[in-house]
Design a protein around this motif. Structure first.
Motif, PDB file in Angstrom:
ATOM      1  N   GLY A  38       9.315  -6.687  -1.326  1.00  0.00           N
ATOM      2  CA  GLY A  38       8.202  -6.734  -0.388  1.00  0.00           C
ATOM      3  C   GLY A  38       8.322  -6.563   0.958  1.00  0.00           C
ATOM      4  O   GLY A  38       7.402  -6.089   2.196  1.00  0.00           O
ATOM      5  N   ALA A  39       9.327  -5.939   1.362  1.00  0.00           N
ATOM      6  CA  ALA A  39      10.502  -5.426   2.070  1.00  0.00           C
ATOM      7  C   ALA A  39      10.905  -4.558   2.623  1.00  0.00           C
ATOM      8  O   ALA A  39      10.433  -3.404   1.374  1.00  0.00           O
ATOM      9  CB  ALA A  39      11.541  -5.810   2.934  1.00  0.00           C
ATOM     10  N   ILE A  74      11.110   1.966  -4.378  1.00  0.00           N
ATOM     11  CA  ILE A  74      10.797   3.366  -3.184  1.00  0.00           C
ATOM     12  C   ILE A  74      12.679   3.516  -2.686  1.00  0.00           C
ATOM     13  O   ILE A  74      12.403   2.570  -1.861  1.00  0.00           O
ATOM     14  CB  ILE A  74      10.313   4.406  -2.286  1.00  0.00           C
ATOM     15  N   ILE A  75      13.624   3.913  -3.223  1.00  0.00           N
ATOM     16  CA  ILE A  75      15.089   4.143  -1.927  1.00  0.00           C
ATOM     17  C   ILE A  75      14.876   5.507  -2.149  1.00  0.00           C
ATOM     18  O   ILE A  75      15.124   6.923  -3.079  1.00  0.00           O
ATOM     19  CB  ILE A  75      16.209   3.748  -3.282  1.00  0.00           C
ATOM     20  N   GLU A  76      15.059   6.148  -0.430  1.00  0.00           N
ATOM     21  CA  GLU A  76      15.723   7.298  -0.002  1.00  0.00           C
ATOM     22  C   GLU A  76      16.653   7.238   1.094  1.00  0.00           C
ATOM     23  O   GLU A  76      16.688   6.431   1.527  1.00  0.00           O
ATOM     24  CB  GLU A  76      14.122   7.847   0.086  1.00  0.00           C
ATOM     25  N   HIS A  77      17.174   8.645   1.126  1.00  0.00           N
ATOM     26  CA  HIS A  77      18.032   8.463   1.213  1.00  0.00           C
ATOM     27  C   HIS A  77      19.452   8.206   1.933  1.00  0.00           C
ATOM     28  O   HIS A  77      19.898   7.615   3.009  1.00  0.00           O
ATOM     29  CB  HIS A  77      17.734   8.793   3.182  1.00  0.00           C
ATOM     30  N   CYS A  78      19.935   7.603   0.620  1.00  0.00           N
ATOM     31  CA  CYS A  78      20.559   6.268   0.865  1.00  0.00           C
ATOM     32  C   CYS A  78      22.568   6.862   0.568  1.00  0.00           C
ATOM     33  O   CYS A  78      22.525   7.592  -0.825  1.00  0.00           O
ATOM     34  CB  CYS A  78      20.192   4.754   0.092  1.00  0.00           C
ATOM     35  N   SER A  79      23.569   5.785   0.544  1.00  0.00           N
ATOM     36  CA  SER A  79      25.106   6.463   0.155  1.00  0.00           C
ATOM     37  C   SER A  79      25.353   5.369   0.537  1.00  0.00           C
ATOM     38  O   SER A  79      26.201   4.971   1.236  1.00  0.00           O
ATOM     39  CB  SER A  79      25.215   7.506   0.850  1.00  0.00           C
ATOM     40  N   ASN A 113       8.325  -3.577  -4.981  1.00  0.00           N
ATOM     41  CA  ASN A 113       7.003  -2.927  -4.463  1.00  0.00           C
ATOM     42  C   ASN A 113       8.490  -3.230  -3.148  1.00  0.00           C
ATOM     43  O   ASN A 113       7.521  -3.454  -1.496  1.00  0.00           O
ATOM     44  CB  ASN A 113       6.405  -3.961  -4.308  1.00  0.00           C
ATOM     45  N   CYS A 114       9.835  -2.882  -2.939  1.00  0.00           N
ATOM     46  CA  CYS A 114      10.217  -2.243  -1.156  1.00  0.00           C
ATOM     47  C   CYS A 114      10.068  -0.760  -1.019  1.00  0.00           C
ATOM     48  O   CYS A 114      10.418  -0.052  -2.101  1.00  0.00           O
ATOM     49  CB  CYS A 114      11.567  -2.650  -1.388  1.00  0.00           C
ATOM     50  N   GLU A 136       0.927  -1.426   0.115  1.00  0.00           N
ATOM     51  CA  GLU A 136      -0.320   0.044  -0.298  1.00  0.00           C
ATOM     52  C   GLU A 136       0.886   1.383  -0.114  1.00  0.00           C
ATOM     53  O   GLU A 136       0.117   2.589  -0.575  1.00  0.00           O
ATOM     54  CB  GLU A 136      -1.033   0.218   0.403  1.00  0.00           C
ATOM     55  N   LEU A 137       1.879   0.960   0.315  1.00  0.00           N
ATOM     56  CA  LEU A 137       3.148   2.834   0.667  1.00  0.00           C
ATOM     57  C   LEU A 137       3.536   2.477  -0.578  1.00  0.00           C
ATOM     58  O   LEU A 137       3.781   3.352  -1.188  1.00  0.00           O
ATOM     59  CB  LEU A 137       4.084   2.192   1.671  1.00  0.00           C
ATOM     60  N   THR A 138       4.301   1.949  -0.985  1.00  0.00           N
ATOM     61  CA  THR A 138       4.500   1.582  -2.426  1.00  0.00           C
ATOM     62  C   THR A 138       3.771   1.737  -3.851  1.00  0.00           C
ATOM     63  O   THR A 138       3.951   3.009  -4.264  1.00  0.00           O
ATOM     64  CB  THR A 138       5.793   0.655  -3.167  1.00  0.00           C
TER      65      THR A 138
END
Length: 158
Positions: free
Chosen positions: A133-134, A98-103, A114-115, A28-30
């Motif tokens: 799904g994680a 979704i990938i966010e704030h990763c380095s 769907n992660c 649902e979030l993705t």
């Protein structure tokens, strides 16, 4: 909890014509975040969940991708995926993720479909695998002093 907060006054501000959306699962979030995102090629909006109006996140914003194969139907925000070691293979980011704030420096990451991956950082000596799904989130803890090494909490939800 009641004793601590019972003396506090509660005030609520209702937004005219506002709404509440409950997102109870990773899917649902993705779906919610990706719905309405324009594809990189400028095609029609991706509509995996009806959102009116679409939230229109940018699909790539402040991103450096080196050695990564990324599905066009995902979001990467404020992240560096810098992987130039062919011995580990390419980094892969699956559909609807979704990938966010990763380095990640010299690290292969394989993200399923769907992660949500948030805050992952550093240099890992073997590929990072996030199954479909994680949700994986890495959060730094506050340091008590400047001399103390930085510690992290990792949350993994499936």
């Amino acid at each position: 909890i009641f004793r601590v907060f019972s003396s506090s006054q509660l005030q609520v501000c209702a937004i005219p014509e506002g709404s509440f959306t409950h997102l109870g699962t990773t899917r649902e979030l993705t779906d919610f975040l990706i719905a309405g995102v324009k594809r990189k090629s400028g095609e029609k909006y991706c509509k995996s969940l009806p959102v009116d109006p679409p939230i229109s996140l940018a699909s790539r914003l402040d991103v450096c991708l080196n050695g990564a194969k990324v599905d066009s139907n995902c979001i990467i925000i404020n992240s560096i995926l810098d992987h130039a070691k062919p011995s580990h293979g390419d980094s892969l980011v699956g559909k609807g993720s979704i990938i966010e704030h990763c380095s990640l420096d010299e690290t292969a990451i394989n993200v399923g479909n769907n992660c949500v991956v948030s805050g992952l950082r550093g240099k890992w000596y073997s590929p990072v695998e996030i199954p479909s799904g994680a949700i994986f989130q890495m959060i730094p803890l506050r340091k008590k002093s400047e001399n103390e090494p930085l510690h992290y909490v990792c949350m993994f939800l499936g």
